[in-house]
Motif scaffolding. Sequence first.
Motif, PDB file in Angstrom:
ATOM      1  N   LEU A 236       1.497   9.817 -12.298  1.00  0.00           N
ATOM      2  CA  LEU A 236       1.843   9.250 -14.006  1.00  0.00           C
ATOM      3  C   LEU A 236       0.463   9.262 -14.407  1.00  0.00           C
ATOM      4  O   LEU A 236      -0.112   9.602 -13.935  1.00  0.00           O
ATOM      5  CB  LEU A 236       2.461   7.949 -13.769  1.00  0.00           C
ATOM      6  CG  LEU A 236       3.832   7.885 -12.726  1.00  0.00           C
ATOM      7  CD1 LEU A 236       4.140   6.280 -12.381  1.00  0.00           C
ATOM      8  CD2 LEU A 236       5.156   8.726 -13.440  1.00  0.00           C
ATOM      9  N   SER A 237       1.358   8.842 -15.539  1.00  0.00           N
ATOM     10  CA  SER A 237      -0.604   9.056 -16.616  1.00  0.00           C
ATOM     11  C   SER A 237      -1.234   7.455 -16.247  1.00  0.00           C
ATOM     12  O   SER A 237      -0.609   6.589 -14.897  1.00  0.00           O
ATOM     13  CB  SER A 237       0.240   8.241 -18.008  1.00  0.00           C
ATOM     14  OG  SER A 237      -0.020   6.535 -18.307  1.00  0.00           O
ATOM     15  N   ILE A 238      -2.723   7.472 -16.138  1.00  0.00           N
ATOM     16  CA  ILE A 238      -3.695   6.052 -15.464  1.00  0.00           C
ATOM     17  C   ILE A 238      -2.683   4.797 -15.653  1.00  0.00           C
ATOM     18  O   ILE A 238      -2.908   3.633 -15.280  1.00  0.00           O
ATOM     19  CB  ILE A 238      -4.961   6.445 -15.541  1.00  0.00           C
ATOM     20  CG1 ILE A 238      -5.934   5.429 -14.845  1.00  0.00           C
ATOM     21  CG2 ILE A 238      -5.450   5.971 -17.178  1.00  0.00           C
ATOM     22  CD1 ILE A 238      -6.509   5.662 -13.714  1.00  0.00           C
ATOM     23  N   ASP A 239      -2.771   4.330 -17.300  1.00  0.00           N
ATOM     24  CA  ASP A 239      -2.083   3.674 -17.677  1.00  0.00           C
ATOM     25  C   ASP A 239      -0.920   2.940 -16.580  1.00  0.00           C
ATOM     26  O   ASP A 239      -0.817   1.778 -16.977  1.00  0.00           O
ATOM     27  CB  ASP A 239      -2.127   3.298 -19.204  1.00  0.00           C
ATOM     28  CG  ASP A 239      -2.986   3.801 -19.676  1.00  0.00           C
ATOM     29  OD1 ASP A 239      -4.006   3.456 -19.096  1.00  0.00           O
ATOM     30  OD2 ASP A 239      -3.248   3.688 -20.637  1.00  0.00           O
TER      31      ASP A 239
ATOM     32  N   TYR B 269       0.250  -1.382  -0.393  1.00  0.00           N
ATOM     33  CA  TYR B 269       0.074  -0.107  -0.222  1.00  0.00           C
ATOM     34  C   TYR B 269       0.860   1.807   0.135  1.00  0.00           C
ATOM     35  O   TYR B 269       0.728   2.338  -0.722  1.00  0.00           O
ATOM     36  CB  TYR B 269      -1.124   0.294   1.140  1.00  0.00           C
ATOM     37  CG  TYR B 269      -1.770  -1.519   1.020  1.00  0.00           C
ATOM     38  CD1 TYR B 269      -2.406  -1.852   0.306  1.00  0.00           C
ATOM     39  CD2 TYR B 269      -2.300  -1.656   2.388  1.00  0.00           C
ATOM     40  CE1 TYR B 269      -2.533  -2.843   0.367  1.00  0.00           C
ATOM     41  CE2 TYR B 269      -2.988  -2.797   2.574  1.00  0.00           C
ATOM     42  CZ  TYR B 269      -3.303  -3.526   1.092  1.00  0.00           C
ATOM     43  OH  TYR B 269      -4.238  -4.335   1.617  1.00  0.00           O
ATOM     44  N   TYR B 270       2.028   1.245   0.619  1.00  0.00           N
ATOM     45  CA  TYR B 270       2.925   2.516   1.456  1.00  0.00           C
ATOM     46  C   TYR B 270       3.285   2.754  -0.873  1.00  0.00           C
ATOM     47  O   TYR B 270       3.395   4.119  -0.853  1.00  0.00           O
ATOM     48  CB  TYR B 270       3.802   2.317   2.239  1.00  0.00           C
ATOM     49  CG  TYR B 270       3.086   2.169   3.453  1.00  0.00           C
ATOM     50  CD1 TYR B 270       2.396   2.848   3.308  1.00  0.00           C
ATOM     51  CD2 TYR B 270       3.244   1.263   4.176  1.00  0.00           C
ATOM     52  CE1 TYR B 270       1.864   3.878   4.562  1.00  0.00           C
ATOM     53  CE2 TYR B 270       2.847   1.706   5.803  1.00  0.00           C
ATOM     54  CZ  TYR B 270       1.730   2.490   5.999  1.00  0.00           C
ATOM     55  OH  TYR B 270       1.463   2.308   7.123  1.00  0.00           O
ATOM     56  N   GLU B 271       3.927   1.538  -0.550  1.00  0.00           N
ATOM     57  CA  GLU B 271       4.290   1.226  -2.821  1.00  0.00           C
ATOM     58  C   GLU B 271       3.205   2.253  -3.070  1.00  0.00           C
ATOM     59  O   GLU B 271       4.232   3.021  -4.492  1.00  0.00           O
ATOM     60  CB  GLU B 271       5.144  -0.013  -2.752  1.00  0.00           C
ATOM     61  CG  GLU B 271       6.120  -0.182  -1.996  1.00  0.00           C
ATOM     62  CD  GLU B 271       6.848  -1.335  -3.490  1.00  0.00           C
ATOM     63  OE1 GLU B 271       7.143  -1.445  -3.943  1.00  0.00           O
ATOM     64  OE2 GLU B 271       6.515  -2.331  -2.480  1.00  0.00           O
ATOM     65  N   ILE B 272       2.122   1.307  -3.537  1.00  0.00           N
ATOM     66  CA  ILE B 272       0.540   2.383  -4.045  1.00  0.00           C
ATOM     67  C   ILE B 272       1.083   3.921  -4.055  1.00  0.00           C
ATOM     68  O   ILE B 272       0.559   4.328  -5.125  1.00  0.00           O
ATOM     69  CB  ILE B 272      -0.067   1.296  -4.200  1.00  0.00           C
ATOM     70  CG1 ILE B 272      -0.016   0.338  -4.619  1.00  0.00           C
ATOM     71  CG2 ILE B 272      -1.426   2.177  -4.313  1.00  0.00           C
ATOM     72  CD1 ILE B 272      -0.924  -0.933  -4.191  1.00  0.00           C
ATOM     73  N   MET B 273       0.988   3.798  -2.583  1.00  0.00           N
ATOM     74  CA  MET B 273       0.601   5.748  -2.336  1.00  0.00           C
ATOM     75  C   MET B 273       1.880   6.378  -2.994  1.00  0.00           C
ATOM     76  O   MET B 273       1.819   7.484  -3.744  1.00  0.00           O
ATOM     77  CB  MET B 273       1.360   5.712  -0.788  1.00  0.00           C
ATOM     78  CG  MET B 273      -1.056   5.055   0.085  1.00  0.00           C
ATOM     79  SD  MET B 273      -0.391   4.470   1.418  1.00  0.00           S
ATOM     80  CE  MET B 273      -0.596   6.580   1.948  1.00  0.00           C
ATOM     81  N   ASP B 274       2.924   6.047  -2.695  1.00  0.00           N
ATOM     82  CA  ASP B 274       4.208   6.474  -3.542  1.00  0.00           C
ATOM     83  C   ASP B 274       3.930   6.694  -5.105  1.00  0.00           C
ATOM     84  O   ASP B 274       4.102   7.677  -5.819  1.00  0.00           O
ATOM     85  CB  ASP B 274       5.269   6.059  -3.222  1.00  0.00           C
ATOM     86  CG  ASP B 274       6.326   6.764  -3.601  1.00  0.00           C
ATOM     87  OD1 ASP B 274       6.378   7.376  -3.467  1.00  0.00           O
ATOM     88  OD2 ASP B 274       7.252   6.416  -4.749  1.00  0.00           O
ATOM     89  N   ILE B 275       3.542   5.376  -5.909  1.00  0.00           N
ATOM     90  CA  ILE B 275       3.201   5.480  -7.453  1.00  0.00           C
ATOM     91  C   ILE B 275       2.071   6.725  -7.451  1.00  0.00           C
ATOM     92  O   ILE B 275       2.067   7.635  -8.441  1.00  0.00           O
ATOM     93  CB  ILE B 275       2.922   4.301  -7.471  1.00  0.00           C
ATOM     94  CG1 ILE B 275       3.893   3.189  -7.671  1.00  0.00           C
ATOM     95  CG2 ILE B 275       2.609   5.282  -9.629  1.00  0.00           C
ATOM     96  CD1 ILE B 275       4.216   2.108  -8.160  1.00  0.00           C
TER      97      ILE B 275
ATOM     98  N   ASP C 100     -10.864   0.723 -11.075  1.00  0.00           N
ATOM     99  CA  ASP C 100     -11.398   1.734  -9.854  1.00  0.00           C
ATOM    100  C   ASP C 100     -11.245   1.679  -8.910  1.00  0.00           C
ATOM    101  O   ASP C 100     -11.375   3.135  -8.131  1.00  0.00           O
ATOM    102  CB  ASP C 100     -12.537   0.523  -9.762  1.00  0.00           C
ATOM    103  CG  ASP C 100     -13.745  -0.201 -10.874  1.00  0.00           C
ATOM    104  OD1 ASP C 100     -13.361   0.331 -11.842  1.00  0.00           O
ATOM    105  OD2 ASP C 100     -14.326  -1.354 -11.150  1.00  0.00           O
ATOM    106  N   ILE C 101     -10.126   1.062  -8.489  1.00  0.00           N
ATOM    107  CA  ILE C 101      -9.279   1.700  -7.250  1.00  0.00           C
ATOM    108  C   ILE C 101      -9.149   2.483  -6.895  1.00  0.00           C
ATOM    109  O   ILE C 101      -9.062   3.989  -6.103  1.00  0.00           O
ATOM    110  CB  ILE C 101      -8.827   0.800  -6.216  1.00  0.00           C
ATOM    111  CG1 ILE C 101      -9.778  -0.281  -5.676  1.00  0.00           C
ATOM    112  CG2 ILE C 101      -7.282   1.533  -5.172  1.00  0.00           C
ATOM    113  CD1 ILE C 101     -10.584   0.038  -4.048  1.00  0.00           C
ATOM    114  N   LEU C 102      -8.234   2.958  -7.748  1.00  0.00           N
ATOM    115  CA  LEU C 102      -7.612   4.956  -8.697  1.00  0.00           C
ATOM    116  C   LEU C 102      -8.658   6.115  -8.761  1.00  0.00           C
ATOM    117  O   LEU C 102      -8.619   7.089  -8.423  1.00  0.00           O
ATOM    118  CB  LEU C 102      -6.611   4.402  -9.833  1.00  0.00           C
ATOM    119  CG  LEU C 102      -5.685   4.018  -9.412  1.00  0.00           C
ATOM    120  CD1 LEU C 102      -4.778   3.193 -11.096  1.00  0.00           C
ATOM    121  CD2 LEU C 102      -4.548   4.315  -9.084  1.00  0.00           C
ATOM    122  N   ASN C 103      -9.734   5.608  -9.073  1.00  0.00           N
ATOM    123  CA  ASN C 103     -10.099   6.393  -9.308  1.00  0.00           C
ATOM    124  C   ASN C 103     -11.190   6.901  -7.928  1.00  0.00           C
ATOM    125  O   ASN C 103     -11.696   8.426  -8.074  1.00  0.00           O
ATOM    126  CB  ASN C 103     -11.497   5.971 -10.445  1.00  0.00           C
ATOM    127  CG  ASN C 103     -11.073   5.669 -12.201  1.00  0.00           C
ATOM    128  OD1 ASN C 103     -11.204   6.219 -12.917  1.00  0.00           O
ATOM    129  ND2 ASN C 103     -11.936   4.323 -12.829  1.00  0.00           N
TER     130      ASN C 103
END
Length: 88
Positions: free
Chosen positions: A45-48, A34-40, A73-76
């Motif tokens: 960056l672009s959604i893709d 989750y922390y890595e995802i938060m960093d991303i 969906d989660i990113l949205n």
Amino acid sequence: MNAMNPDFNIAMYKILNNWNPMQLDDASQGDMEYYEIMDIVHQKLSIDETIQRISEIFMHSFEQSPDKQEIKDILNEIYKLRATCEIV
């Protein structure tokens, strides 16, 4: 600056923790991911590209990944949250 918004980070963490895509018995076992995802997400960056990188995190840790639509969906949800946090 968004990366400095602790409320956004806390709320984003809660979304990810509730998501628990790998169905972990203890969702906090996914904290590192989750922390890595938060960093991303903070890299904007672009959604893709973001979806691809998140998929890679799960593949690396669990040798499987949620499907790309689920990640999107989660990113949205996170992007909607970010929009409200930026208004504050």
